[in-house]
Design a protein around this motif. Structure first.
Motif, PDB file in Angstrom:
ATOM      1  N   GLY A   1       0.787  -1.233   0.000  1.00 52.56           N
ATOM      2  CA  GLY A   1       0.000   0.000   0.000  1.00 52.56           C
ATOM      3  C   GLY A   1       0.814   1.275   0.000  1.00 52.56           C
ATOM      4  O   GLY A   1       0.250   2.366  -0.131  1.00 52.56           O
ATOM      5  N   ASP A   2       2.141   1.179   0.161  1.00 52.85           N
ATOM      6  CA  ASP A   2       2.978   2.388   0.153  1.00 52.85           C
ATOM      7  C   ASP A   2       2.903   3.086  -1.195  1.00 52.85           C
ATOM      8  O   ASP A   2       3.041   2.448  -2.247  1.00 52.85           O
ATOM      9  CB  ASP A   2       4.450   2.030   0.424  1.00 52.85           C
ATOM     10  CG  ASP A   2       4.752   1.816   1.891  1.00 52.85           C
ATOM     11  OD1 ASP A   2       3.877   2.112   2.728  1.00 52.85           O
ATOM     12  OD2 ASP A   2       5.860   1.338   2.192  1.00 52.85           O
ATOM     13  N   PRO A   3       2.713   4.424  -1.211  1.00 49.13           N
ATOM     14  CA  PRO A   3       2.728   5.170  -2.468  1.00 49.13           C
ATOM     15  C   PRO A   3       4.168   5.328  -2.960  1.00 49.13           C
ATOM     16  O   PRO A   3       5.068   5.647  -2.184  1.00 49.13           O
ATOM     17  CB  PRO A   3       2.119   6.521  -2.092  1.00 49.13           C
ATOM     18  CG  PRO A   3       2.341   6.643  -0.622  1.00 49.13           C
ATOM     19  CD  PRO A   3       2.384   5.255  -0.063  1.00 49.13           C
TER      20      PRO A   3
ATOM     21  N   LYS B   1       9.914   5.364  -2.437  1.00 49.90           N
ATOM     22  CA  LYS B   1       8.735   5.633  -1.613  1.00 49.90           C
ATOM     23  C   LYS B   1       8.503   7.134  -1.553  1.00 49.90           C
ATOM     24  O   LYS B   1       9.427   7.913  -1.351  1.00 49.90           O
ATOM     25  CB  LYS B   1       8.968   5.072  -0.211  1.00 49.90           C
ATOM     26  CG  LYS B   1       7.796   5.123   0.705  1.00 49.90           C
ATOM     27  CD  LYS B   1       8.137   4.397   2.008  1.00 49.90           C
ATOM     28  CE  LYS B   1       7.045   4.510   3.014  1.00 49.90           C
ATOM     29  NZ  LYS B   1       7.392   3.815   4.254  1.00 49.90           N
TER      30      LYS B   1
ATOM     31  N   GLU C   1       3.112   7.537 -10.891  1.00 48.45           N
ATOM     32  CA  GLU C   1       2.756   7.090  -9.546  1.00 48.45           C
ATOM     33  C   GLU C   1       2.529   5.584  -9.544  1.00 48.45           C
ATOM     34  O   GLU C   1       2.045   5.017 -10.527  1.00 48.45           O
ATOM     35  CB  GLU C   1       1.472   7.771  -9.075  1.00 48.45           C
ATOM     36  CG  GLU C   1       1.606   9.245  -8.833  1.00 48.45           C
ATOM     37  CD  GLU C   1       0.295   9.869  -8.387  1.00 48.45           C
ATOM     38  OE1 GLU C   1      -0.601   9.132  -7.929  1.00 48.45           O
ATOM     39  OE2 GLU C   1       0.178  11.085  -8.495  1.00 48.45           O
TER      40      GLU C   1
ATOM     41  N   TRP D   1      -5.226   1.386 -13.063  1.00 48.58           N
ATOM     42  CA  TRP D   1      -4.167   0.737 -12.298  1.00 48.58           C
ATOM     43  C   TRP D   1      -3.775  -0.551 -13.005  1.00 48.58           C
ATOM     44  O   TRP D   1      -4.601  -1.400 -13.276  1.00 48.58           O
ATOM     45  CB  TRP D   1      -4.623   0.452 -10.874  1.00 48.58           C
ATOM     46  CG  TRP D   1      -4.809   1.711 -10.075  1.00 48.58           C
ATOM     47  CD1 TRP D   1      -5.971   2.343  -9.808  1.00 48.58           C
ATOM     48  CD2 TRP D   1      -3.787   2.494  -9.474  1.00 48.58           C
ATOM     49  NE1 TRP D   1      -5.747   3.482  -9.082  1.00 48.58           N
ATOM     50  CE2 TRP D   1      -4.405   3.591  -8.858  1.00 48.58           C
ATOM     51  CE3 TRP D   1      -2.404   2.385  -9.396  1.00 48.58           C
ATOM     52  CZ2 TRP D   1      -3.703   4.568  -8.173  1.00 48.58           C
ATOM     53  CZ3 TRP D   1      -1.696   3.360  -8.713  1.00 48.58           C
ATOM     54  CH2 TRP D   1      -2.349   4.435  -8.111  1.00 48.58           C
TER      55      TRP D   1
ATOM     56  N   VAL E   1       1.796   2.026  -6.572  1.00 51.14           N
ATOM     57  CA  VAL E   1       1.474   1.562  -5.225  1.00 51.14           C
ATOM     58  C   VAL E   1       2.139   0.198  -5.050  1.00 51.14           C
ATOM     59  O   VAL E   1       1.958  -0.708  -5.875  1.00 51.14           O
ATOM     60  CB  VAL E   1      -0.049   1.449  -5.009  1.00 51.14           C
ATOM     61  CG1 VAL E   1      -0.350   0.873  -3.623  1.00 51.14           C
ATOM     62  CG2 VAL E   1      -0.724   2.803  -5.180  1.00 51.14           C
ATOM     63  N   TYR E   2       2.923   0.069  -3.975  1.00 49.66           N
ATOM     64  CA  TYR E   2       3.633  -1.179  -3.700  1.00 49.66           C
ATOM     65  C   TYR E   2       2.636  -2.275  -3.335  1.00 49.66           C
ATOM     66  O   TYR E   2       1.718  -2.073  -2.553  1.00 49.66           O
ATOM     67  CB  TYR E   2       4.628  -0.963  -2.552  1.00 49.66           C
ATOM     68  CG  TYR E   2       5.426  -2.196  -2.221  1.00 49.66           C
ATOM     69  CD1 TYR E   2       6.531  -2.540  -2.987  1.00 49.66           C
ATOM     70  CD2 TYR E   2       5.075  -3.001  -1.152  1.00 49.66           C
ATOM     71  CE1 TYR E   2       7.271  -3.672  -2.690  1.00 49.66           C
ATOM     72  CE2 TYR E   2       5.809  -4.136  -0.850  1.00 49.66           C
ATOM     73  CZ  TYR E   2       6.903  -4.469  -1.627  1.00 49.66           C
ATOM     74  OH  TYR E   2       7.624  -5.594  -1.333  1.00 49.66           O
ATOM     75  N   GLN E   3       2.863  -3.487  -3.905  1.00 48.73           N
ATOM     76  CA  GLN E   3       2.019  -4.641  -3.605  1.00 48.73           C
ATOM     77  C   GLN E   3       2.775  -5.677  -2.766  1.00 48.73           C
ATOM     78  O   GLN E   3       2.397  -5.941  -1.648  1.00 48.73           O
ATOM     79  CB  GLN E   3       1.521  -5.295  -4.907  1.00 48.73           C
ATOM     80  CG  GLN E   3       0.602  -4.391  -5.701  1.00 48.73           C
ATOM     81  CD  GLN E   3      -0.690  -4.138  -4.964  1.00 48.73           C
ATOM     82  OE1 GLN E   3      -1.471  -5.055  -4.763  1.00 48.73           O
ATOM     83  NE2 GLN E   3      -0.912  -2.915  -4.544  1.00 48.73           N
TER      84      GLN E   3
END
Length: 179
Positions: free
Chosen positions: A127-129, A175, A141, A163, A143-145
């Protein structure tokens, strides 16, 4: 009371070295705790190759060995030796192997330092952007999975409002810093 499981010395208790049955260190530690004894099994996290993939595995630093802290009043060889997972005390002739409390404290500090380092080495959480640094998606942009091995990660890229899941080299992403 079982005391702590991390090898911090308490009072005049002596540390002894026990030999365990194969892959029974954790079982022995739990059964000793059930009897009110304080024991310590130093653990390491290592990378191993399983089914062609690198995986992190936590295992005893000294396979088949366990440190037991007891006072001379508690020293009941037969009850300790008959504990599930224990083979016997390590001995030098008739003398039980004693371990200096300073060594136990040092092993404990080393284990805690390794755990801290492992926590610091995991820069991304689900969830980290993120922002892509270079390559064809530079500046986009994401989002880490999840991690895909040690050097790659699965991320969601925001492409034209959609996405898209893809795999990227960890050096291509950074990050986002909170504002």
């Amino acid at each position: 009371m079982a005391g702590n499981m991390y090898g911090k010395p308490s009072g005049k208790d002596t540390w002894y070295l026990l030999y365990c049955k194969p892959r029974q260190e954790q079982r022995a530690q739990q059964h000793l705790a059930n009897q009110g004894f304080n024991s310590f099994v130093p653990l390491l996290t290592v990378n191993k190759l399983k089914a062609g993939k690198q995986v992190k595995v936590t295992e005893p630093m000294f396979p088949r060995y366990l440190f037991l802290q007891i006072s001379s009043e508690q020293l009941n060889l037969s009850s300790i030796r008959s504990t599930r997972g224990i083979s016997d005390f390590v001995r030098f002739g008739q003398q039980l192997a004693q371990v200096p409390a300073g060594l136990i404290a040092s092993l404990n500090l080393q284990q805690l330092a390794q755990q801290q380092q492992e926590n610091n080495n995991q820069p991304f959480k689900a969830g980290d952007p993120l922002t892509v640094l270079n390559g064809p998606f530079s500046g986009i942009e994401a989002v880490y999975q999840l991690a895909e091995g040690d050097k790659r990660s699965v991320v969601l890229l925001n492409l034209l409002g959609q996405w898209v899941k893809t795999s990227m080299d960890n050096q291509q992403i950074v990050k986002n810093q909170p504002n």
